[in-house]
Motif scaffolding. Structure first.
Motif, PDB file in Angstrom:
ATOM      1  N   SER A  22       0.851  -1.185   0.000  1.00 28.59           N
ATOM      2  CA  SER A  22       0.000   0.000   0.000  1.00 28.59           C
ATOM      3  C   SER A  22       0.885   1.231   0.000  1.00 28.59           C
ATOM      4  O   SER A  22       1.994   1.212   0.524  1.00 28.59           O
ATOM      5  N   ALA A  23       0.394   2.300  -0.597  1.00 23.94           N
ATOM      6  CA  ALA A  23       1.190   3.518  -0.686  1.00 23.94           C
ATOM      7  C   ALA A  23       0.276   4.722  -0.548  1.00 23.94           C
ATOM      8  O   ALA A  23      -0.899   4.683  -0.915  1.00 23.94           O
ATOM      9  N   ASP A  24       0.838   5.796   0.012  1.00 23.26           N
ATOM     10  CA  ASP A  24       0.106   7.048   0.160  1.00 23.26           C
ATOM     11  C   ASP A  24       0.508   7.994  -0.963  1.00 23.26           C
ATOM     12  O   ASP A  24       1.661   8.010  -1.396  1.00 23.26           O
ATOM     13  N   GLU A  25      -0.430   8.793  -1.417  1.00 21.88           N
ATOM     14  CA  GLU A  25      -0.108   9.803  -2.415  1.00 21.88           C
ATOM     15  C   GLU A  25       0.836  10.830  -1.803  1.00 21.88           C
ATOM     16  O   GLU A  25       0.682  11.229  -0.643  1.00 21.88           O
ATOM     17  N   LEU A  26       1.837  11.240  -2.579  1.00 21.38           N
ATOM     18  CA  LEU A  26       2.795  12.221  -2.080  1.00 21.38           C
ATOM     19  C   LEU A  26       2.200  13.622  -2.205  1.00 21.38           C
ATOM     20  O   LEU A  26       2.076  14.160  -3.300  1.00 21.38           O
ATOM     21  N   ILE A  27       1.825  14.185  -1.070  1.00 27.41           N
ATOM     22  CA  ILE A  27       1.284  15.542  -1.019  1.00 27.41           C
ATOM     23  C   ILE A  27       2.093  16.322   0.008  1.00 27.41           C
ATOM     24  O   ILE A  27       2.040  16.030   1.211  1.00 27.41           O
ATOM     25  N   LEU A  28       2.852  17.302  -0.459  1.00 30.21           N
ATOM     26  CA  LEU A  28       3.652  18.134   0.433  1.00 30.21           C
ATOM     27  C   LEU A  28       2.901  19.424   0.732  1.00 30.21           C
ATOM     28  O   LEU A  28       2.291  20.021  -0.159  1.00 30.21           O
ATOM     29  N   ASN A  29       2.965  19.848   1.989  1.00 28.33           N
ATOM     30  CA  ASN A  29       2.285  21.084   2.359  1.00 28.33           C
ATOM     31  C   ASN A  29       3.115  22.290   1.911  1.00 28.33           C
ATOM     32  O   ASN A  29       4.271  22.143   1.479  1.00 28.33           O
ATOM     33  N   LEU A  72      14.997   7.797  -7.821  1.00 27.04           N
ATOM     34  CA  LEU A  72      13.542   7.923  -7.942  1.00 27.04           C
ATOM     35  C   LEU A  72      13.010   8.959  -6.956  1.00 27.04           C
ATOM     36  O   LEU A  72      12.169   9.802  -7.312  1.00 27.04           O
ATOM     37  N   ILE A  73      13.495   8.922  -5.726  1.00 29.12           N
ATOM     38  CA  ILE A  73      13.066   9.893  -4.719  1.00 29.12           C
ATOM     39  C   ILE A  73      13.474  11.306  -5.135  1.00 29.12           C
ATOM     40  O   ILE A  73      12.711  12.265  -4.978  1.00 29.12           O
ATOM     41  N   GLN A  74      14.666  11.440  -5.685  1.00 32.04           N
ATOM     42  CA  GLN A  74      15.122  12.741  -6.179  1.00 32.04           C
ATOM     43  C   GLN A  74      14.177  13.285  -7.249  1.00 32.04           C
ATOM     44  O   GLN A  74      13.829  14.474  -7.246  1.00 32.04           O
ATOM     45  N   SER A  75      13.738  12.412  -8.146  1.00 32.89           N
ATOM     46  CA  SER A  75      12.831  12.861  -9.207  1.00 32.89           C
ATOM     47  C   SER A  75      11.471  13.262  -8.644  1.00 32.89           C
ATOM     48  O   SER A  75      10.832  14.196  -9.144  1.00 32.89           O
ATOM     49  N   LYS A  76      11.025  12.585  -7.597  1.00 35.39           N
ATOM     50  CA  LYS A  76       9.748  12.934  -6.973  1.00 35.39           C
ATOM     51  C   LYS A  76       9.827  14.289  -6.273  1.00 35.39           C
ATOM     52  O   LYS A  76       8.856  15.056  -6.278  1.00 35.39           O
ATOM     53  N   LEU A  77      10.978  14.589  -5.673  1.00 38.94           N
ATOM     54  CA  LEU A  77      11.124  15.818  -4.895  1.00 38.94           C
ATOM     55  C   LEU A  77      11.601  16.995  -5.733  1.00 38.94           C
ATOM     56  O   LEU A  77      11.433  18.152  -5.332  1.00 38.94           O
ATOM     57  N   ALA A 243       6.736   6.650   1.983  1.00 40.05           N
ATOM     58  CA  ALA A 243       5.394   6.078   2.110  1.00 40.05           C
ATOM     59  C   ALA A 243       4.629   6.115   0.792  1.00 40.05           C
ATOM     60  O   ALA A 243       3.675   5.352   0.597  1.00 40.05           O
ATOM     61  N   SER A 244       5.049   6.986  -0.122  1.00 36.07           N
ATOM     62  CA  SER A 244       4.344   7.123  -1.400  1.00 36.07           C
ATOM     63  C   SER A 244       4.820   6.136  -2.458  1.00 36.07           C
ATOM     64  O   SER A 244       4.237   6.069  -3.547  1.00 36.07           O
ATOM     65  N   LEU A 245       5.879   5.374  -2.174  1.00 35.05           N
ATOM     66  CA  LEU A 245       6.397   4.435  -3.171  1.00 35.05           C
ATOM     67  C   LEU A 245       5.363   3.347  -3.464  1.00 35.05           C
ATOM     68  O   LEU A 245       4.881   2.672  -2.559  1.00 35.05           O
TER      69      LEU A 245
END
Length: 263
Positions: A22-29, A72-77, A243-245
């Motif tokens: 399970s994964a959570d959508e990546l939503i940054l405040n 991959l994390i770098q590309s997401k951020l 958590a979004s992976l």
């Protein structure tokens, strides 16, 4: 005995990514987004000689399975994550203990490390197995090694656990896991302990067909990103990102890693 290790390895391979169900959508405040926009780079400590998980090559490039996750994390951020050049894991430890890197790419959570780092949830896991020379099968489990030598890299997560749980095992310190496996193969030490995933890949690449897995242990790798514990906003960002992976993300990383290993 290499074939035996292969069978065990492939049976366990799917479990390496079991945390991705399970994964959570990546939503940054807004505060988290502003933090990333203000930062020019996230500095990262790594283990420079820990393939197939990770390594710094001769040009200082971060390679291996963990490196694919970090990319991959770098590309997401949308912000560069740069590895700090070190020669040993012990040097990297000193850096994060002194707050000189923002994150650590992959490590197990321990009380000692929690003095300096906060941790994401695991993103790779692997059981820890006991490796012996097939000509010296004197143990089926760690308790059988009392009074015998077990090769271990100083500072690795198993070291403190072994000292607490099995004080009569004699730990022979080695520079890295490759040396430990070579020493077991040569018969200069009795055994070594390591994650199945890493151990299989190294045994295969080194051609050490006289080594055998004699059993699982109660230990396992649960690799997480460590974050400087004084940087709460980055802790929150990395928590959300790992958590979004998704299952698709993990599959993508595996494909990219396979290409790197077999170009």
């Amino acid at each position: 005995m290499l074939r035996k290790i292969q069978i065990i390895f492939f049976w366990m391979l799917a479990g390496l990514w079991s945390f991705s169900i399970s994964a959570d959508e990546l939503i940054l405040n807004p505060s988290e987004q502003a933090y990333l926009q203000e930062q020019q780079v996230i500095s990262m400590c790594v283990d420079p000689n820990w393939l197939p998980y990770e390594k710094l090559d001769t040009d200082g490039k971060h390679i291996g399975l963990v490196a694919k996750y970090i990319a991959l994390i770098q590309s997401k951020l949308g912000i560069p994550i740069k590895a700090i050049k070190t020669d040993t894991w012990q040097q990297s430890q000193k850096l994060y203990e002194n707050g000189l890197c923002d994150i650590v790419s992959a490590l197990n959570k321990t009380p000692e490390r929690a003095q300096y780092l906060a941790f994401t949830q695991p993103y790779i896991e692997s059981p820890a197995v006991l490796i012996l020379n097939e000509k010296n099968l004197t143990a089926n489990k760690l308790a059988d090694l009392d009074g015998q030598t077990l090769g271990m890299v100083k500072g690795y997560v198993y070291e403190s656990k072994l000292r607490e749980d099995y004080p009569d095992i004699e730990i022979a310190y080695v520079s890295d896991m490759e040396v430990a496996l070579l020493d077991v193969s040569a018969g200069t030490i009795t055994a070594t302990l390591g994650p199945l995933f890493l151990t299989f890949a190294m045994v295969q690449e080194l051609g050490l067909d006289n080594l055998t897995v004699v059993g699982n242990t109660e230990y396992r790798d649960e690799l997480r990103i460590g974050i400087n514990k004084d940087n709460q906003i980055l802790i929150d960002i990395m928590d959300k990102t790992v958590a979004s992976l998704t299952k698709e993300d993990h599959s993508y990383v595996r494909r990219m890693w396979a290409v790197e290993r077999n170009p």
